[in-house]
Design an enzyme around this catalytic site. Structure first.
Site, PDB file in Angstrom:
ATOM      1  N   THR A  12       7.178  19.241  -6.873  1.00  0.00           N
ATOM      2  CA  THR A  12       7.863  20.468  -7.305  1.00  0.00           C
ATOM      3  C   THR A  12       8.496  21.223  -6.147  1.00  0.00           C
ATOM      4  O   THR A  12       9.587  21.771  -6.266  1.00  0.00           O
ATOM      5  CB  THR A  12       6.854  21.405  -8.010  1.00  0.00           C
ATOM      6  OG1 THR A  12       6.411  20.754  -9.189  1.00  0.00           O
ATOM      7  CG2 THR A  12       7.474  22.734  -8.394  1.00  0.00           C
ATOM      8  N   THR A  98       1.782  18.292  -6.797  1.00  0.00           N
ATOM      9  CA  THR A  98       0.378  18.688  -6.955  1.00  0.00           C
ATOM     10  C   THR A  98      -0.377  17.803  -7.951  1.00  0.00           C
ATOM     11  O   THR A  98      -1.593  17.684  -7.873  1.00  0.00           O
ATOM     12  CB  THR A  98       0.269  20.155  -7.418  1.00  0.00           C
ATOM     13  OG1 THR A  98       0.955  20.293  -8.665  1.00  0.00           O
ATOM     14  CG2 THR A  98       0.848  21.099  -6.397  1.00  0.00           C
ATOM     15  N   ASP A  99       0.351  17.181  -8.900  1.00  0.00           N
ATOM     16  CA  ASP A  99      -0.339  16.487  -9.995  1.00  0.00           C
ATOM     17  C   ASP A  99      -1.325  15.419  -9.506  1.00  0.00           C
ATOM     18  O   ASP A  99      -2.435  15.317 -10.024  1.00  0.00           O
ATOM     19  CB  ASP A  99       0.674  15.846 -10.949  1.00  0.00           C
ATOM     20  CG  ASP A  99       1.437  16.884 -11.762  1.00  0.00           C
ATOM     21  OD1 ASP A  99       1.027  18.069 -11.745  1.00  0.00           O
ATOM     22  OD2 ASP A  99       2.444  16.528 -12.402  1.00  0.00           O
ATOM     23  N   GLN A 287     -19.449  14.470 -15.608  1.00  0.00           N
ATOM     24  CA  GLN A 287     -18.242  15.120 -16.138  1.00  0.00           C
ATOM     25  C   GLN A 287     -18.158  16.587 -15.711  1.00  0.00           C
ATOM     26  O   GLN A 287     -17.129  17.223 -15.874  1.00  0.00           O
ATOM     27  CB  GLN A 287     -18.212  15.022 -17.667  1.00  0.00           C
ATOM     28  CG  GLN A 287     -17.979  13.608 -18.154  1.00  0.00           C
ATOM     29  CD  GLN A 287     -18.098  13.453 -19.659  1.00  0.00           C
ATOM     30  OE1 GLN A 287     -17.961  14.404 -20.414  1.00  0.00           O
ATOM     31  NE2 GLN A 287     -18.345  12.229 -20.101  1.00  0.00           N
ATOM     32  N   CYS A 288     -19.258  17.127 -15.153  1.00  0.00           N
ATOM     33  CA  CYS A 288     -19.227  18.514 -14.657  1.00  0.00           C
ATOM     34  C   CYS A 288     -18.502  18.547 -13.314  1.00  0.00           C
ATOM     35  O   CYS A 288     -18.644  17.633 -12.508  1.00  0.00           O
ATOM     36  CB  CYS A 288     -20.643  19.046 -14.435  1.00  0.00           C
ATOM     37  SG  CYS A 288     -21.627  19.086 -15.915  1.00  0.00           S
TER      38      CYS A 288
HETATM   39  N1  ASP Z   1       5.046  17.138 -11.434  1.00  0.00           N
HETATM   40  C1  ASP Z   1       4.969  17.711 -10.106  1.00  0.00           C
HETATM   41  C2  ASP Z   1       4.444  16.643  -9.161  1.00  0.00           C
HETATM   42  O1  ASP Z   1       3.294  16.399  -9.132  1.00  0.00           O
HETATM   43  C3  ASP Z   1       4.076  18.900 -10.114  1.00  0.00           C
HETATM   44  C4  ASP Z   1       3.962  19.636  -8.801  1.00  0.00           C
HETATM   45  O2  ASP Z   1       4.397  19.224  -7.764  1.00  0.00           O
HETATM   46  O3  ASP Z   1       3.366  20.741  -8.816  1.00  0.00           O
HETATM   47  O4  ASP Z   1       5.232  16.027  -8.487  1.00  0.00           O
END
Ligand code: ASP
Length: 351
Positions: A12, A98-99, A287-288
């Site tokens: 992103t 971030t994903d 799973q916690c």
């Molecule tokens: N879909 C984006 C990624 O992981 C989300 C992000 O960067 O926050 O590339």
């Protein structure tokens, strides 16, 4: 002057909104999707990158990608750049979506043995060109952390880390927890290694140090014959059987309840035991988010122990999967023994 290499993979932070294709519906606001731009566009939004006291050089993926498209071959690409240019820089920053950042950063922590320089992953929740974006703060502070040294000239945090929204975490302890708030990551079972406010406060007693005289060793062989089996009340034998009989399967992350518990059905015990006997490594991961697997605490975990399921203690699924793939690829004969050992601070082994 300190030198930092910025390795950009995309995410992103580097994205712009694509024009909606005529006739297509667009997102819920009727807009086109976010797609990675290119590093020239990104740099135009970030003149500060080259205005500080740290020399920043850039190496970029072509094209930049969304992190949903990142996996072992991209991990190799990032690690190889760091390995090849290790002596030229004081530290490294990886721009990443971030994903799947926690997976990539965890993988890198296992790939770079004897790391003695900082490798800081960062990204943002809003693209760099958006007025309220968290991109600038995240990136500029990550660069500062990557260049930070103590009085003796040693890197303050010579680990693979994630810096996001004022906090620096050990990478292999992180999980993406929020798709909305700026604080996208958390490290549930280990405290942050630094906090950024007006000053950056480091917590060196929490940092994992490698022997600085040992040479950097690069591990790149991943064996992806692994799977995640998430238990749920009512899970059917056919589901478990189908997964455990996948051809070539070598490792399973078994996501269990609470302190590492599972239904006591005999069929489940028999399937798991038979899989272990076929040589499949099965590791118990709760799973916690917070807390540790403690097999034997409850009677409902005894079958897992009897079947030969190993404890993942307080490891994250991201760290366990990447560690498993790398151990199976690099040293299959020792993988079973090594998976229960703490390699670089990814879990707290409490026997
Ligand atoms: N879909 C984006 C990624 O992981 C989300 C992000 O960067 O926050 O590339």
């Amino acid at each position: 002057m300190s030198k930092v290499l910025l390795i950009s993979t995309g995410g992103t932070i580097t994205m712009v909104r694509q024009n909606k294709v005529q006739g297509e519906k667009g997102n819920t606001n009727g807009e086109g999707p976010l797609v990675p731009a290119d590093m020239e566009t990104f740099k135009a939004f970030m003149p500060e990158l080259f205005a500080g006291s740290i020399m920043v050089e850039i190496e970029s993926f072509h094209p930049l990608i969304d992190s949903s498209d990142i996996g072992p071959s991209s991990w190799r690409q990032i690690a190889q750049i760091i390995y090849d240019r290790y002596d030229e820089y004081d530290g490294f920053v990886v721009l990443h979506g971030t994903d799947t950042m926690s997976y990539s950063a965890s993988a890198l922590s296992f790939m770079l043995e004897n790391l003695s320089k900082p490798v800081v992953f960062t990204g943002s929740q809003l693209p760099v060109g958006v007025l309220r974006s968290d991109a600038k703060e995240n990136l500029l502070t990550a660069i500062e952390i990557a260049a930070a040294k103590d009085e003796e000239g040693n890197a303050i945090v010579p680990e693979v880390t994630i810096y996001f929204e004022d906090q620096l975490f050990r990478a292999n302890r992180t999980t993406k927890r929020n798709a909305e708030h700026f604080s996208a990551f958390n490290s549930y079972n280990y405290p942050p290694l630094a906090k950024a406010g007006v000053h950056i406060t480091y917590l060196p007693h929490l940092v994992h140090y490698s022997d600085p005289s040992a040479p950097l060793i690069l591990h790149t062989n991943f064996d992806t014959h692994v799977a995640v089996l998430k238990l749920f009340p009512g899970i059917q034998p056919a589901v478990v059987r189908a997964l455990l009989h996948i051809r070539g399967l070598k490792g399973v992350v078994l996501e269990t309840f609470g302190a590492g518990n599972a239904p006591t059905d005999q069929w489940l015990y028999r399937e798991l035991k038979a899989a272990v006997e076929r040589g499949i490594i099965i590791v118990n991961k709760t799973q916690c988010n917070t807390g540790s697997v403690e097999m034997g605490l409850y009677a409902v975990s005894l079958n897992l122990m009897k079947a030969g399921v190993l404890s993942g203690y307080d490891i994250t699924t991201e760290a366990l999967l990447t560690k498993m793939m790398l151990l199976l690829g690099e040293q299959p004969e020792n993988a079973k023994e090594m998976i229960t050992k703490d390699i670089c601070g990814e879990m707290t082994v409490n026997e």
